[in-house]
Design an enzyme around this catalytic site. Structure first.
Site, PDB file in Angstrom:
ATOM      1  N   ASN A  89       0.876  -1.180   0.000  1.00 54.80           N
ATOM      2  CA  ASN A  89       0.000   0.000   0.000  1.00 54.80           C
ATOM      3  C   ASN A  89       0.907   1.221   0.000  1.00 54.80           C
ATOM      4  OD1 ASN A  89      -1.868   2.016   0.423  1.00 54.80           O
ATOM      5  ND2 ASN A  89      -2.115   1.581   2.614  1.00 54.80           N
ATOM      6  N   LYS A 139       0.144   4.304  -0.299  1.00 58.37           N
ATOM      7  CA  LYS A 139      -0.436   5.556   0.235  1.00 58.37           C
ATOM      8  C   LYS A 139      -0.160   6.688  -0.768  1.00 58.37           C
ATOM      9  CE  LYS A 139       0.368   3.527   4.674  1.00 58.37           C
ATOM     10  NZ  LYS A 139       0.223   3.659   6.086  1.00 58.37           N
ATOM     11  N   HIS A 188      -9.317   1.594   4.677  1.00 60.66           N
ATOM     12  CA  HIS A 188      -8.035   1.757   5.365  1.00 60.66           C
ATOM     13  C   HIS A 188      -8.210   2.724   6.534  1.00 60.66           C
ATOM     14  CE1 HIS A 188      -3.930   2.934   6.211  1.00 60.66           C
ATOM     15  NE2 HIS A 188      -3.582   1.780   5.667  1.00 60.66           N
ATOM     16  N   GLU A 236      -6.513   5.093   7.574  1.00 60.84           N
ATOM     17  CA  GLU A 236      -6.289   6.520   7.268  1.00 60.84           C
ATOM     18  C   GLU A 236      -7.533   7.119   6.634  1.00 60.84           C
ATOM     19  OE1 GLU A 236      -2.610   5.941   5.179  1.00 60.84           O
ATOM     20  OE2 GLU A 236      -1.691   5.346   7.072  1.00 60.84           O
ATOM     21  N   GLU A 248      -5.692  -4.596  10.455  1.00 61.50           N
ATOM     22  CA  GLU A 248      -4.640  -3.595  10.637  1.00 61.50           C
ATOM     23  C   GLU A 248      -4.908  -2.790  11.907  1.00 61.50           C
ATOM     24  OE1 GLU A 248      -2.424  -2.660   6.783  1.00 61.50           O
ATOM     25  OE2 GLU A 248      -4.063  -1.254   6.955  1.00 61.50           O
ATOM     26  N   GLY A 281       2.418   2.314  10.554  1.00 62.82           N
ATOM     27  CA  GLY A 281       3.409   3.378  10.392  1.00 62.82           C
ATOM     28  C   GLY A 281       4.126   3.744  11.678  1.00 62.82           C
ATOM     29  N   SER A 311       3.222  -2.138  10.262  1.00 68.47           N
ATOM     30  CA  SER A 311       4.661  -2.226  10.506  1.00 68.47           C
ATOM     31  C   SER A 311       5.238  -3.601  10.166  1.00 68.47           C
ATOM     32  CB  SER A 311       4.996  -1.815  11.949  1.00 68.47           C
ATOM     33  OG  SER A 311       4.642  -0.454  12.167  1.00 68.47           O
TER      34      SER A 311
HETATM   35  P1  PGA Z   1       2.781   0.264   7.557  1.00 62.39           P
HETATM   36  O1  PGA Z   1       1.339   0.564   6.918  1.00 62.39           O
HETATM   37  O2  PGA Z   1       3.240  -1.060   6.995  1.00 62.39           O
HETATM   38  O3  PGA Z   1       3.631   1.417   7.108  1.00 62.39           O
HETATM   39  O4  PGA Z   1       2.598   0.218   9.021  1.00 62.39           O
HETATM   40  C1  PGA Z   1       0.406  -0.456   6.739  1.00 62.39           C
HETATM   41  C2  PGA Z   1      -0.790   0.087   6.011  1.00 62.39           C
HETATM   42  O5  PGA Z   1      -1.061   1.283   6.149  1.00 62.39           O
HETATM   43  O6  PGA Z   1      -1.492  -0.639   5.305  1.00 62.39           O
END
Ligand code: PGA
Length: 258
Positions: A10, A12, A95, A97, A168, A174, A211
């Site tokens: 992903n 982003k 997601h 976000e 998630e 992140g 992560s």
């Molecule tokens: P990350 O993000 O691996 O940077 O923690 C995961 C995601 O947002 O799907």
């Protein structure tokens, strides 16, 4: 990993078209021999065409990150599932976000899920609890609520085997604070059980995201119910993303041999 694992990146809001082209050229040789693992990258809308062209004929699929649930209308800045369907085969919805920064409600995510399926797109549905919700002991309730909001929008009998759900935890995204393999396994197994309680005839693939790195991927993939990963930050680097794909391949191979 009982099913063919899926390793989905992903990106982003990262990578211009030029950067995307460089990336795919670096990734393709790293995953060309991988077998028994599905590989995908969810990219910004502006990278879709270049990535699809460059990945054509390879084992890397290119997906979108979001869409609007209405087929068309006065929604400035949005793109519908009907529009996306001409470009790619799958989109990510829900997601964290989107939920937490852009205020998407559970019912909106449910409508996106159903609209994507209606337009022939497959979907990765992301669910997960915040740190406070986990501390309050509400993790299962939160993911159940997010899933039930999607189930409430379904019209006909669902093709549950084709679903992909990504667990998630918001506190792991992140942050470098990965869920332990046991924490991830516990919630992924719960999600499968919750889906089974509603739709006994099917079983979705359930990924873990938050992560995931080249260093921790193998321990996550060793868990019985985790069918792959949704990888954010590390998916921006082709070399490390390739290592995660290889870890999934090794885990799938050792399952097959067991
Ligand atoms: P990350 O993000 O691996 O940077 O923690 C995961 C995601 O947002 O799907």
């Amino acid at each position: 990993m009982g099913r063919t694992p899926l390793i989905a990146g992903n990106w982003k809001m990262y990578k211009t078209e030029e950067q995307a082209e460089d990336y795919i050229q670096a990734l393709l040789p790293r995953v060309s021999v991988s077998d028994g693992v599905d590989v995908a990258i969810c990219v910004p809308f502006t990278d879709l065409r270049a990535m699809i062209d460059s990945a054509r004929g390879s084992r890397v699929e290119v997906y979108a990150q979001n869409m609007h649930h209405e087929p068309e209308g006065a929604f400035t800045g949005e793109i519908s599932a009907a529009m996306l369907a001409g470009w790619c085969d799958l989109t990510l919805v829900g997601h964290s976000e989107r939920r937490h920064i852009f205020g998407e409600r559970d019912d909106e995510v449910g409508r996106k899920f159903v609209a994507s399926l209606a337009h022939g797109l497959s979907v990765i549905l992301a669910v997960g609890e915040t740190s406070d919700e986990r501390d309050e002991g509400n993790t299962f309730d939160v993911v159940d609520r997010q899933l039930d909001a999607v189930f409430a929008e379904l019209a006909g009998p669902p093709a549950v085997d084709a679903w992909v759900i990504a667990y998630e935890p918001v506190w792991a995204i992140g942050t470098g604070r990965t869920a332990t393999p046991e924490q991830a396994q516990e919630v992924v197994a719960h999600i499968k059980q919750h889906v089974r309680s509603r739709f006994p005839d099917g079983s979705p693939r359930v990924l873990y995201g938050g992560s995931v790195t080249a260093a921790n991927a193998a321990s996550l993939f060793a868990q019985a119910d985790i069918d792959g990963a949704l990888v954010g930050g590390v998916s921006l680097r082709a070399e490390e993303f390739g290592v995660i794909v290889a870890a999934a391949e090794a885990a799938a191979g050792s399952r097959g041999a067991a």
